[in-house]
Design an enzyme around this catalytic site. Structure first.
Site, PDB file in Angstrom:
ATOM      1  N   GLY A  12       0.787  -1.233   0.000  1.00 34.32           N
ATOM      2  CA  GLY A  12       0.000   0.000   0.000  1.00 34.32           C
ATOM      3  C   GLY A  12       0.817   1.280   0.000  1.00 34.32           C
ATOM      4  N   SER A  13       2.031   1.229  -0.556  1.00 34.93           N
ATOM      5  CA  SER A  13       2.813   2.474  -0.589  1.00 34.93           C
ATOM      6  C   SER A  13       2.148   3.497  -1.513  1.00 34.93           C
ATOM      7  CB  SER A  13       4.264   2.206  -1.007  1.00 34.93           C
ATOM      8  OG  SER A  13       4.332   1.801  -2.348  1.00 34.93           O
ATOM      9  N   ARG A  61     -15.100 -15.519  -9.660  1.00 38.55           N
ATOM     10  CA  ARG A  61     -14.715 -14.112  -9.800  1.00 38.55           C
ATOM     11  C   ARG A  61     -15.924 -13.177  -9.704  1.00 38.55           C
ATOM     12  NH1 ARG A  61      -9.783 -13.023 -11.354  1.00 38.55           N
ATOM     13  NH2 ARG A  61      -9.255 -14.862 -12.549  1.00 38.55           N
ATOM     14  N   ILE A  88      -7.625 -10.112 -11.195  1.00 36.56           N
ATOM     15  CA  ILE A  88      -8.237  -9.742 -12.472  1.00 36.56           C
ATOM     16  C   ILE A  88      -9.728  -9.556 -12.213  1.00 36.56           C
ATOM     17  CG2 ILE A  88      -8.817 -10.610 -14.783  1.00 36.56           C
ATOM     18  CD1 ILE A  88      -6.032 -11.911 -14.808  1.00 36.56           C
ATOM     19  N   LEU A  89     -10.290  -8.490 -12.766  1.00 32.08           N
ATOM     20  CA  LEU A  89     -11.700  -8.165 -12.495  1.00 32.08           C
ATOM     21  C   LEU A  89     -12.596  -8.698 -13.612  1.00 32.08           C
ATOM     22  CD1 LEU A  89     -10.873  -4.537 -11.415  1.00 32.08           C
ATOM     23  CD2 LEU A  89     -11.779  -6.311  -9.898  1.00 32.08           C
ATOM     24  N   ASN A 103      -5.901   2.380 -12.812  1.00 32.78           N
ATOM     25  CA  ASN A 103      -4.917   1.433 -12.269  1.00 32.78           C
ATOM     26  C   ASN A 103      -3.525   1.999 -12.503  1.00 32.78           C
ATOM     27  OD1 ASN A 103      -3.839  -1.069 -11.289  1.00 32.78           O
ATOM     28  ND2 ASN A 103      -3.462  -1.709 -13.402  1.00 32.78           N
ATOM     29  N   HIS A 105       0.357   0.562 -13.248  1.00 36.36           N
ATOM     30  CA  HIS A 105       1.057  -0.668 -13.641  1.00 36.36           C
ATOM     31  C   HIS A 105       2.550  -0.367 -13.773  1.00 36.36           C
ATOM     32  CE1 HIS A 105       1.600  -4.582 -15.473  1.00 36.36           C
ATOM     33  NE2 HIS A 105       2.351  -3.996 -16.387  1.00 36.36           N
ATOM     34  N   VAL A 168       9.114   5.098  -6.669  1.00 36.61           N
ATOM     35  CA  VAL A 168       9.282   6.547  -6.460  1.00 36.61           C
ATOM     36  C   VAL A 168       8.484   7.314  -7.519  1.00 36.61           C
ATOM     37  CG1 VAL A 168      10.963   8.447  -6.510  1.00 36.61           C
ATOM     38  CG2 VAL A 168      11.548   6.299  -5.354  1.00 36.61           C
ATOM     39  N   GLU A 170       5.918   6.117  -9.227  1.00 43.09           N
ATOM     40  CA  GLU A 170       4.483   5.861  -9.017  1.00 43.09           C
ATOM     41  C   GLU A 170       3.911   6.839  -7.999  1.00 43.09           C
ATOM     42  OE1 GLU A 170       4.073   1.134 -10.076  1.00 43.09           O
ATOM     43  OE2 GLU A 170       4.104   1.685  -7.978  1.00 43.09           O
TER      44      GLU A 170
END
Ligand code: GAR
Length: 209
Positions: A12-13, A61, A88-89, A103, A105, A168, A170
């Site tokens: 969770g950074s 899912r 995966i949603l 999102n 990535h 960093v 992100e």
């Protein structure tokens, strides 16, 4: 004020960077599919509601996604931010949140979709690497890219070092993109994505060399 939910699975950074950014929107809840995710501590520390929805407890899912969907509706969420959410949603869930879910990535998409991005970059010998914030669509890591953080790979880089350097970046670009969405500077419209009122054709790039 835009209400944001952050979906997490791990450290969770990125969630922390969003909390620390004092966004114009409000983070109203954090959902984790892992009960032991450190991100949950960060949320609690910041006084944010949390929900643990363990994917393992659902037969498929869709059933798991339905429970998440209900939680998001309960919190009256406007924007869903995936921050290290490693599931995966389903197409139905993605459709329900189309244009309202982003999102981050750890690669310069469309290169290196999926897992082990740093390893693959090193194995290929790429000079540039980074991260991408994108809208989420049914196809994995394929929605429109909004922003990218770009760094130069050096001979000193290992998988761990690259992961750290990408983190960093992100933490710089994700709060910026989310803030732009909160303020309407970035908008998802029927005509396409608008940034400062103009059609966004390429992701906005941030460089850190
Ligand atoms: C981040 O590097 C993010 O880009 C990646 O997981 C990490 C989570 O870190 N996401 C993905 O790989 C999604 N496909 P964090 O939990 O410290 O924010």
């Amino acid at each position: 004020m835009i209400k944001i939910a952050v979906l997490v699975s791990g450290s969770g950074s990125n969630l922390q960077a969003l909390i620390d950014a004092n966004l114009s929107g409000q983070i109203v809840g954090v959902i984790s599919n892992k009960p032991d995710a450190y991100a949950l501590n960060r949320a609690k520390q910041a006084g944010i509601s949390t929900a643990v929805i363990e994917h393992k407890q659902y037969p498929n899912r869709e059933a798991f996604d339905d429970v998440m969907h209900q939680q998001l509706l309960e919190w009256d969420v406007d924007l869903v931010v995936l921050a290290g959410f490693m599931r995966i949603l389903s197409a139905k869930f993605v459709k329900a949140w189309e244009g309202k879910m982003v999102n981050i990535h750890p690669s310069l998409l469309p290169y290196y979709k999926g897992m082990h991005t740093h390893q693959r970059v090193l194995a290929t010998g790429d000079v540039f690497h980074g991260c991408t914030v994108h809208y989420v669509t049914a196809e994995l890591d394929a929605g429109q890219a909004l922003a990218q953080g770009v760094l130069k790979v050096t001979h000193k880089d290992t998988v761990d070092r690259l992961a750290q350097r990408v983190h960093v970046l992100e933490h710089l670009i994700y709060p910026q993109v989310v803030e732009w969405i909160c303020t309407g500077t970035l908008q998802h419209t029927e005509q396409g994505v608008l940034h400062r009122g103009r059609l966004l054709e390429e992701p906005i790039q941030f460089f850190k060399f």
